[in-house]
Design a protein around this motif. Structure first.
Motif, PDB file in Angstrom:
ATOM      1  N   GLY A 150      -1.728   6.660   4.147  1.00  0.00           N
ATOM      2  CA  GLY A 150      -1.936   8.082   4.335  1.00  0.00           C
ATOM      3  C   GLY A 150      -1.439   8.845   3.120  1.00  0.00           C
ATOM      4  O   GLY A 150      -1.202   8.251   2.056  1.00  0.00           O
ATOM      5  N   SER A 151      -1.271  10.132   3.271  1.00  0.00           N
ATOM      6  CA  SER A 151      -0.849  10.996   2.168  1.00  0.00           C
ATOM      7  C   SER A 151       0.321  11.860   2.616  1.00  0.00           C
ATOM      8  O   SER A 151       0.619  11.967   3.808  1.00  0.00           O
ATOM      9  CB  SER A 151      -2.009  11.890   1.713  1.00  0.00           C
ATOM     10  N   GLY A 152       0.980  12.479   1.654  1.00  0.00           N
ATOM     11  CA  GLY A 152       2.076  13.383   1.946  1.00  0.00           C
ATOM     12  C   GLY A 152       2.227  14.395   0.830  1.00  0.00           C
ATOM     13  O   GLY A 152       1.658  14.234  -0.256  1.00  0.00           O
ATOM     14  N   VAL A 153       3.005  15.455   1.077  1.00  0.00           N
ATOM     15  CA  VAL A 153       3.181  16.534   0.110  1.00  0.00           C
ATOM     16  C   VAL A 153       4.670  16.776  -0.102  1.00  0.00           C
ATOM     17  O   VAL A 153       5.403  17.023   0.867  1.00  0.00           O
ATOM     18  CB  VAL A 153       2.514  17.838   0.596  1.00  0.00           C
ATOM     19  N   ILE A 154       5.126  16.705  -1.351  1.00  0.00           N
ATOM     20  CA  ILE A 154       6.520  17.000  -1.667  1.00  0.00           C
ATOM     21  C   ILE A 154       6.720  18.510  -1.622  1.00  0.00           C
ATOM     22  O   ILE A 154       6.034  19.258  -2.316  1.00  0.00           O
ATOM     23  CB  ILE A 154       6.908  16.459  -3.053  1.00  0.00           C
ATOM     24  N   VAL A 155       7.684  18.958  -0.795  1.00  0.00           N
ATOM     25  CA  VAL A 155       7.901  20.394  -0.627  1.00  0.00           C
ATOM     26  C   VAL A 155       9.257  20.845  -1.149  1.00  0.00           C
ATOM     27  O   VAL A 155       9.568  22.038  -1.128  1.00  0.00           O
ATOM     28  CB  VAL A 155       7.738  20.806   0.851  1.00  0.00           C
ATOM     29  N   SER A 156      10.095  19.909  -1.598  1.00  0.00           N
ATOM     30  CA  SER A 156      11.356  20.285  -2.244  1.00  0.00           C
ATOM     31  C   SER A 156      11.698  19.223  -3.279  1.00  0.00           C
ATOM     32  O   SER A 156      11.380  18.042  -3.105  1.00  0.00           O
ATOM     33  CB  SER A 156      12.494  20.419  -1.224  1.00  0.00           C
ATOM     34  N   ILE A 213       9.384  15.562   2.189  1.00  0.00           N
ATOM     35  CA  ILE A 213       7.932  15.345   2.128  1.00  0.00           C
ATOM     36  C   ILE A 213       7.341  15.602   3.510  1.00  0.00           C
ATOM     37  O   ILE A 213       7.800  15.039   4.509  1.00  0.00           O
ATOM     38  CB  ILE A 213       7.609  13.905   1.690  1.00  0.00           C
ATOM     39  N   VAL A 214       6.326  16.445   3.581  1.00  0.00           N
ATOM     40  CA  VAL A 214       5.651  16.713   4.844  1.00  0.00           C
ATOM     41  C   VAL A 214       4.385  15.876   4.921  1.00  0.00           C
ATOM     42  O   VAL A 214       3.687  15.661   3.927  1.00  0.00           O
ATOM     43  CB  VAL A 214       5.327  18.220   5.000  1.00  0.00           C
ATOM     44  N   THR A 215       4.104  15.359   6.103  1.00  0.00           N
ATOM     45  CA  THR A 215       2.899  14.566   6.337  1.00  0.00           C
ATOM     46  C   THR A 215       2.510  14.725   7.799  1.00  0.00           C
ATOM     47  O   THR A 215       3.060  15.558   8.521  1.00  0.00           O
ATOM     48  CB  THR A 215       3.135  13.083   5.975  1.00  0.00           C
ATOM     49  N   ASN A 216       1.547  13.937   8.259  1.00  0.00           N
ATOM     50  CA  ASN A 216       1.156  13.951   9.668  1.00  0.00           C
ATOM     51  C   ASN A 216       2.027  13.009  10.482  1.00  0.00           C
ATOM     52  O   ASN A 216       2.437  11.945   9.993  1.00  0.00           O
ATOM     53  CB  ASN A 216      -0.302  13.523   9.848  1.00  0.00           C
ATOM     54  N   ASN A 217       2.277  13.372  11.721  1.00  0.00           N
ATOM     55  CA  ASN A 217       2.983  12.474  12.623  1.00  0.00           C
ATOM     56  C   ASN A 217       2.249  11.147  12.762  1.00  0.00           C
ATOM     57  O   ASN A 217       2.867  10.081  12.763  1.00  0.00           O
ATOM     58  CB  ASN A 217       3.131  13.131  13.997  1.00  0.00           C
ATOM     59  N   HIS A 218       0.916  11.209  12.872  1.00  0.00           N
ATOM     60  CA  HIS A 218       0.191   9.960  13.121  1.00  0.00           C
ATOM     61  C   HIS A 218       0.171   9.032  11.915  1.00  0.00           C
ATOM     62  O   HIS A 218      -0.161   7.855  12.043  1.00  0.00           O
ATOM     63  CB  HIS A 218      -1.240  10.250  13.611  1.00  0.00           C
ATOM     64  N   ALA A 251     -14.286  17.679   1.045  1.00  0.00           N
ATOM     65  CA  ALA A 251     -14.423  16.298   1.513  1.00  0.00           C
ATOM     66  C   ALA A 251     -13.063  15.711   1.870  1.00  0.00           C
ATOM     67  O   ALA A 251     -12.153  15.638   1.046  1.00  0.00           O
ATOM     68  CB  ALA A 251     -15.100  15.451   0.445  1.00  0.00           C
ATOM     69  N   ILE A 252     -12.923  15.282   3.129  1.00  0.00           N
ATOM     70  CA  ILE A 252     -11.721  14.631   3.638  1.00  0.00           C
ATOM     71  C   ILE A 252     -12.153  13.349   4.329  1.00  0.00           C
ATOM     72  O   ILE A 252     -13.103  13.350   5.114  1.00  0.00           O
ATOM     73  CB  ILE A 252     -10.966  15.544   4.624  1.00  0.00           C
ATOM     74  N   ASN A 253     -11.452  12.257   4.055  1.00  0.00           N
ATOM     75  CA  ASN A 253     -11.771  10.971   4.662  1.00  0.00           C
ATOM     76  C   ASN A 253     -10.498  10.283   5.118  1.00  0.00           C
ATOM     77  O   ASN A 253      -9.390  10.811   4.962  1.00  0.00           O
ATOM     78  CB  ASN A 253     -12.537  10.083   3.673  1.00  0.00           C
ATOM     79  N   ARG A 254     -10.638   9.082   5.686  1.00  0.00           N
ATOM     80  CA  ARG A 254      -9.482   8.302   6.095  1.00  0.00           C
ATOM     81  C   ARG A 254      -8.560   8.097   4.896  1.00  0.00           C
ATOM     82  O   ARG A 254      -9.002   7.718   3.815  1.00  0.00           O
ATOM     83  CB  ARG A 254      -9.920   6.954   6.659  1.00  0.00           C
ATOM     84  N   GLY A 255      -7.291   8.333   5.106  1.00  0.00           N
ATOM     85  CA  GLY A 255      -6.316   8.259   4.029  1.00  0.00           C
ATOM     86  C   GLY A 255      -5.895   9.624   3.525  1.00  0.00           C
ATOM     87  O   GLY A 255      -4.842   9.772   2.919  1.00  0.00           O
ATOM     88  N   ASN A 256      -6.734  10.652   3.769  1.00  0.00           N
ATOM     89  CA  ASN A 256      -6.371  12.023   3.411  1.00  0.00           C
ATOM     90  C   ASN A 256      -5.337  12.620   4.363  1.00  0.00           C
ATOM     91  O   ASN A 256      -4.759  13.671   4.071  1.00  0.00           O
ATOM     92  CB  ASN A 256      -7.596  12.947   3.425  1.00  0.00           C
ATOM     93  N   SER A 257      -5.109  11.968   5.498  1.00  0.00           N
ATOM     94  CA  SER A 257      -4.165  12.500   6.478  1.00  0.00           C
ATOM     95  C   SER A 257      -2.816  12.783   5.847  1.00  0.00           C
ATOM     96  O   SER A 257      -2.227  11.918   5.196  1.00  0.00           O
ATOM     97  CB  SER A 257      -3.969  11.498   7.618  1.00  0.00           C
ATOM     98  N   GLY A 258      -2.289  13.970   6.062  1.00  0.00           N
ATOM     99  CA  GLY A 258      -0.996  14.344   5.518  1.00  0.00           C
ATOM    100  C   GLY A 258      -1.061  14.922   4.125  1.00  0.00           C
ATOM    101  O   GLY A 258      -0.044  15.357   3.583  1.00  0.00           O
TER     102      GLY A 258
END
Length: 510
Positions: A116-122, A127-132, A248-255
């Motif tokens: 999956g993916s995540g975003v650094i916020v500090s 890092i924020v991402t999806n629960n799933h 465009a969003i696909n599998r792996g873009n989550s988070g």
């Protein structure tokens, strides 16, 4: 000239004090700072300049964001996850496979990896991402675009918003600047950044297609297909108010990140709507303003602190309004008011139609839920409602879940609830189990006028697979399942006569 000099000196001194103050906070108490305060410190020291929304040029925005969007690889033990969707190994695919219309399986597999993916916020490693993306993972690895790799720990997970906050042991990391999702406009350009389909960092562009979308995929135990009526009462604690985009969003873009052309984070990519499981033009992101609150709760309290208005309701449209005998064709019709809740204290009653929250018009349930979800117990919210043709506005103090008592909870016996359904049932055949790949179920052989099934569109021929999350194998199971009703609500999972999956929740009489 002397006045100008004094003014400049004052401005310089004020700026120095502000920066110095941030530095002092940064050095002494960064761990308990909110994500927004951490960002203020970071961007005070690291200002960015990107193109405006008026320019169809995404180079600067992409350059500002991509260093801080990370690849998340998770490992699962063989006994902790089940194979679903024909062997897919991506948690995005695993969670939403049924939503996409793919097949299902239920076989054990050896330890597997997902992506999956995540975003650094500090810059200190949040890092924020999806629960799933991280749910049930035994190991979480975060890989930066520069190939640095860190083991991450989970600070908190919230299935109700599908958000999770991770922490890695690192400093001076690149950061994506938080934006304001309330200011997002339908039609504006956005970028989706993540790691789709096992590819490295990928940037796609599109526009915001809609806001406040509820697609019915959160808060259900099996995340089954959503084909039900969206005008049913909202009963679980799931918060769905997605930003819809055609980027465009696909599998792996989550988070991953949904950002505007200024390089500001406006959403966390979470889901797509597709019949194949691949991009079909409909992607959904969690608004960043909701994510801010969830992240701060994790940091300050270790868990989400959620305030409740204290009502169950259903969305209105012209046909529902006609059935209920109300003149309003938009807003939320109050079905029940929770005893001891803020709504009860403010004088809201069954039959009222909630029309505004903090002065903003309510067109769907997500308009109310997402705004309230940003608040905590003890916070106040202004609600406007219509009663007898007159609009009234009250201040409602939100209460925590433990502070309210559901009016009439469990007062109805299983027999009374069964009668309210207004339906007759027969066991599902072996052929039907094989056809729909189900292990349980009863068939609705009659849905009588005036009963709950008839009122909520559950027709003859529908297969009921579970009630209140309890499998239904025979007619006698229905009473036991109805006894598990809570909050005066019944939850139904099943398969409609045309073969589509349904999930419904509706109130029962007290």
């Amino acid at each position: 000239m002397k006045k100008i000099g004094i003014t400049l000196l004052t401005a310089f001194f004020g700026g120095a004090v502000a920066i110095g103050g941030y530095k002092l906070i940064e050095n002494n108490n960064t761990e308990k700072m909110s994500i927004e305060d951490k960002q203020k410190v970071y961007f005070t020291n690291n200002p960015v300049s990107v193109s405006s929304a008026g320019d169809v040029d995404f180079v600067q925005a992409a350059a500002a964001v991509t260093p801080a969007v990370v690849h998340i690889q998770t490992t699962y033990g063989g006994s902790s996850r089940q194979q679903r969707g024909g062997g897919g190994v991506d948690p995005f695919e695993d969670m939403f496979r049924d939503f996409f219309g793919g097949p299902r399986g239920n076989t054990q597999r050896a330890p597997a990896m997902a992506s999956g993916s995540g975003v650094i916020v500090s810059d200190d490693g949040y890092i924020v991402t999806n629960n799933h993306v991280v749910e049930d993972a035994s190991k979480i690895e975060v890989i930066l675009p520069d190939n640095r790799s860190f083991q991450a720990k989970v600070i908190g997970r919230d299935p109700n918003t599908d958000l999770a906050l991770l922490k890695v042991n690192a400093t001076k990391l690149p950061v994506v600047k938080l934006g304001n999702s309330d200011n997002v406009q339908v039609g504006e350009w956005v970028l989706a950044v993540g790691y789709p389909l096992t590819l490295n960092t990928t940037v796609t562009a599109g526009i915001v297609s809609a806001k406040g979308r509820a697609i019915g995929i959160l808060g259900q135990p099996e995340q089954e297909d959503y084909y039900g009526n969206r005008n049913q009462p909202r009963v679980n604690s799931a918060i769905e108010s997605f930003i819809q985009t055609d980027a465009a969003i696909n599998r792996g873009n989550s988070g991953g990140a949904l950002v505007n052309t200024r390089g500001e984070l406006v959403g966390i990519n979470a889901a797509i709507a597709s019949q194949t499981g691949y991009y079909a033009g409909y992607g959904f992101a969690i608004p960043v303003n909701l994510a801010k609150k969830i992240m701060d709760d994790f940091i300050k309290y270790g868990a989400v602190r959620r305030g409740f208005v204290g009502v169950t309701f259903q969305e209105l449209n012209s046909s529902i309004a006609k059935e209920l005998g109300v003149s309003e064709i938009s807003g939320l019709y109050v079905n029940t008011v929770v005893e001891g809740s803020g709504a009860a204290a403010a004088g809201i009653k069954k039959g009222d139609v909630i029309t505004k929250v903090d002065g903003a018009r309510i067109m769907s349930s997500s308009d109310l839920q997402e705004r309230v979800a940003r608040l905590r117990p003890g916070d106040k919210v202004q609600l406007s409602f219509n009663r007898d043709g007159k609009e009234r506005t009250v201040s409602v103090t939100l209460k925590g879940e433990d502070d309210v008592k559901i009016a009439g909870n469990n007062n109805s016996s299983a027999e009374e609830l069964y009668n309210q359904l207004g339906a007759s049932f027969a066991p599902v055949s072996t052929a039907q189990k094989q056809r729909y790949k189900i292990n349980s179920g009863v068939v609705v052989t009659e849905a009588r006028d005036g009963g709950l099934f008839s009122n909520f569109g559950i027709e003859k021929g529908t297969i009921i697979t579970s009630i209140n999350n309890k499998p239904i194998n025979k007619v006698d199971d229905i009473d036991n399942a109805l006894s598990a009703s809570s909050n005066n609500m019944i939850r139904i999972n099943g398969i409609s006569a045309d073969g589509s999956r349904i999930m419904m929740s509706f109130p029962v009489a007290q």
